[in-house]
Design an enzyme around this catalytic site. Structure first.
Site, PDB file in Angstrom:
ATOM      1  N   GLN A   1       0.829  -1.203   0.000  1.00  0.00           N
ATOM      2  CA  GLN A   1       0.000   0.000   0.000  1.00  0.00           C
ATOM      3  C   GLN A   1       0.868   1.260   0.000  1.00  0.00           C
ATOM      4  O   GLN A   1       2.075   1.197   0.216  1.00  0.00           O
ATOM      5  CB  GLN A   1      -0.905  -0.003   1.246  1.00  0.00           C
ATOM      6  CG  GLN A   1      -0.141  -0.166   2.551  1.00  0.00           C
ATOM      7  CD  GLN A   1      -0.971  -0.773   3.685  1.00  0.00           C
ATOM      8  OE1 GLN A   1      -2.193  -0.769   3.646  1.00  0.00           O
ATOM      9  NE2 GLN A   1      -0.284  -1.286   4.702  1.00  0.00           N
TER      10      GLN A   1
ATOM     11  N   HIS B   1      -8.143   2.939  19.811  1.00  0.00           N
ATOM     12  CA  HIS B   1      -7.386   1.842  20.417  1.00  0.00           C
ATOM     13  C   HIS B   1      -7.996   1.355  21.724  1.00  0.00           C
ATOM     14  O   HIS B   1      -8.070   0.155  21.985  1.00  0.00           O
ATOM     15  CB  HIS B   1      -5.919   2.262  20.597  1.00  0.00           C
ATOM     16  CG  HIS B   1      -5.231   2.478  19.287  1.00  0.00           C
ATOM     17  ND1 HIS B   1      -4.411   3.551  19.015  1.00  0.00           N
ATOM     18  CD2 HIS B   1      -5.279   1.763  18.127  1.00  0.00           C
ATOM     19  CE1 HIS B   1      -3.974   3.468  17.765  1.00  0.00           C
ATOM     20  NE2 HIS B   1      -4.492   2.403  17.204  1.00  0.00           N
TER      21      HIS B   1
ATOM     22  N   ASP C   1       0.522 -12.611   6.740  1.00  0.00           N
ATOM     23  CA  ASP C   1      -0.840 -12.411   6.274  1.00  0.00           C
ATOM     24  C   ASP C   1      -1.828 -12.883   7.349  1.00  0.00           C
ATOM     25  O   ASP C   1      -1.890 -14.067   7.672  1.00  0.00           O
ATOM     26  CB  ASP C   1      -1.030 -13.214   4.973  1.00  0.00           C
ATOM     27  CG  ASP C   1      -2.412 -13.005   4.362  1.00  0.00           C
ATOM     28  OD1 ASP C   1      -3.342 -12.586   5.085  1.00  0.00           O
ATOM     29  OD2 ASP C   1      -2.550 -13.266   3.160  1.00  0.00           O
ATOM     30  N   GLY C   2      -2.582 -11.953   7.900  1.00  0.00           N
ATOM     31  CA  GLY C   2      -3.520 -12.281   8.975  1.00  0.00           C
ATOM     32  C   GLY C   2      -4.574 -13.278   8.541  1.00  0.00           C
ATOM     33  O   GLY C   2      -5.004 -14.129   9.338  1.00  0.00           O
TER      34      GLY C   2
ATOM     35  N   ASP D   1      -7.985  -5.210  13.513  1.00  0.00           N
ATOM     36  CA  ASP D   1      -7.692  -3.778  13.405  1.00  0.00           C
ATOM     37  C   ASP D   1      -7.194  -3.530  11.985  1.00  0.00           C
ATOM     38  O   ASP D   1      -6.012  -3.349  11.736  1.00  0.00           O
ATOM     39  CB  ASP D   1      -6.636  -3.409  14.451  1.00  0.00           C
ATOM     40  CG  ASP D   1      -6.216  -1.942  14.351  1.00  0.00           C
ATOM     41  OD1 ASP D   1      -6.886  -1.175  13.632  1.00  0.00           O
ATOM     42  OD2 ASP D   1      -5.202  -1.585  14.975  1.00  0.00           O
TER      43      ASP D   1
END
Lengths: 275, 275
Positions: free
Chosen positions: A31, A62, A137-138, A155
């Site tokens: 990105q 948060h 990679d989540g 998040d």
């Protein structure tokens, strides 16, 4: 010369912030990453043209991502944060003494690197010994996890770029599998003024997987519309049935025991999206 | 050609809205009045460079100013709105069947005139037979009133221009005198992100005059920070002790019985301003 950063939050509306200077700008593998120093909100992290966090108002997001699910779970020991490379959620997670291990899976190592450099009050917690930072990679991490976590927090950025698949039903099914039998999960689910359809779809998907699904809100000045939603999916514990004595004192600037409950009282037009 | 209206909400931060055209612009006797047609929020009234109301998000402010004090008072019959020339608060006031008369005292007749022309869904209620519209100085009106009103709502601009004296302690003392013995009053009291000192001062002043003083919030996307505060001063009735059966159904898009109470749960940094 006056420099202003303007984010078009929709094609037709946006925010504009006077800046002192650009601290860093880079097209990472995933990105566009920009770090700017604003006059009103301090240092600001921008990903793909969207404000992610600022030094001044970061505490709202948060605290509200972290404390609502963590007080909902009676004894959270192992916590996973998907995304959140700036470290703000982790900082709040570590305020809960029951937490033994907090795993962060952030896809973009550059977010961690530049948050540590330019957002030290946010990212400092990433160096805590209870924290395991994985640049990965989540989505894949979730797919490979089973009954491992007490609480999972997603998040993510808004659903563009690498975050698109973090808003899909298959991902939420993976999260359910990755949670222990009484696990709790929360995702940031954007704003109800410009993203009605997203909130509706995500709520429907999550409520088809989790027996308890609830939406709450918080005010975040630098996010589109200023009103942000979070959706909780829980296997057993209801965020609205936390016994009074379970709330312990916590160092916070937005979250309180009263806010925990009040945040679930939705403006009528938001509640109507979920019907 | 793209036209954008940008409001610097502070010297260093603002919002920007794509517009179709300017509908009207005029320097009135009291202030600069601009009416513009925006793409995202519909028609927008701007006074002295500050967004007052827009067709799309006006319901939040108007519902929350009106319904919280009106449900707090057990039987509001005579209601006064100071300012509010766009008519939005009056529209909400008239939804309460107990209200026999609603008096609007707006200093600037041009606000009423152009709201009727360009914001008909907001200003239409001003033609209702229960409404008495007076183009006059609200400060003077209050000074000359005694034990006349059940509920008074101060729907002012921010404390610049003609509205400055509507934020002074002497004005609140006048309001107390103008209210009946169990009267309730509410004022819009700006936002806690950029106007901390104002909120602190107003709360202190009002709490020295009224036995019950409470602050609540609502999310308004086009107002600075998106988080708005309202301060209630009440002689007898507590907005947090409204019995359940007193809430009647009301046509709304933001206000609900649950929001009525939840809106008083303040983010910690807001509550800290009042200590």
């Amino acid at each position: 010369m006056e420099l202003w950063y303007t984010e078009k939050q929709t094609e037709r509306f946006g925010i504009t912030a006077k800046i002192k200077r650009t601290l860093h700008t880079e097209k990472t593998e995933f990105q566009q990453l920009d770090m700017i120093e604003t006059e009103e909100f301090g240092n600001m992290l921008v990903l793909d043209g969207m404000v992610m966090t600022t030094e001044r108002d970061e505490f709202v997001y948060h605290e509200m991502v972290a404390h609502v699910p963590l007080f909902t779970h009676p004894n959270p020991k192992h916590v996973l944060v998907v995304g959140g490379g700036d470290g703000g959620v982790i900082r709040e997670v570590l305020k809960h003494p029951s937490v033994e291990k907090a795993t962060l899976v952030e896809i973009d190592g550059k977010v961690v690197e530049y948050s540590k450099k330019y957002l030290p009050t946010i990212a400092g917690a990433l160096d805590d010994e209870r924290v395991d930072v994985q640049i990965a990679d989540g989505f894949m991490h979730i797919a490979q996890s089973e009954a491992e976590y007490d609480v999972i927090m997603v998040d993510s950025t808004e659903p563009v770029g690498p975050a698109v698949k973090l808003f899909e039903k298959g991902f939420y099914e993976g999260i359910s599998k990755a949670l222990k039998e009484d696990g709790v999960f929360v995702a940031q689910t954007d704003n109800p003024w410009f993203q009605e359809e997203l909130i509706r779809t995500v709520y429907k998907d999550i409520s088809e997987i989790f027996p308890i699904t609830r939406v709450y809100t918080a005010n975040i000045p630098t996010y589109p519309s200023g009103l942000w939603t979070f959706t909780i999916g829980s296997k057993k514990h209801d965020p609205l049935e936390v016994s009074d004595e379970r709330f312990h004192e916590i160092d916070s600037k937005y979250y309180t025991k009263e806010i925990h409950t009040a945040a679930f009282a939705l403006p009528k037009f938001v509640g109507d999206l979920l019907k």
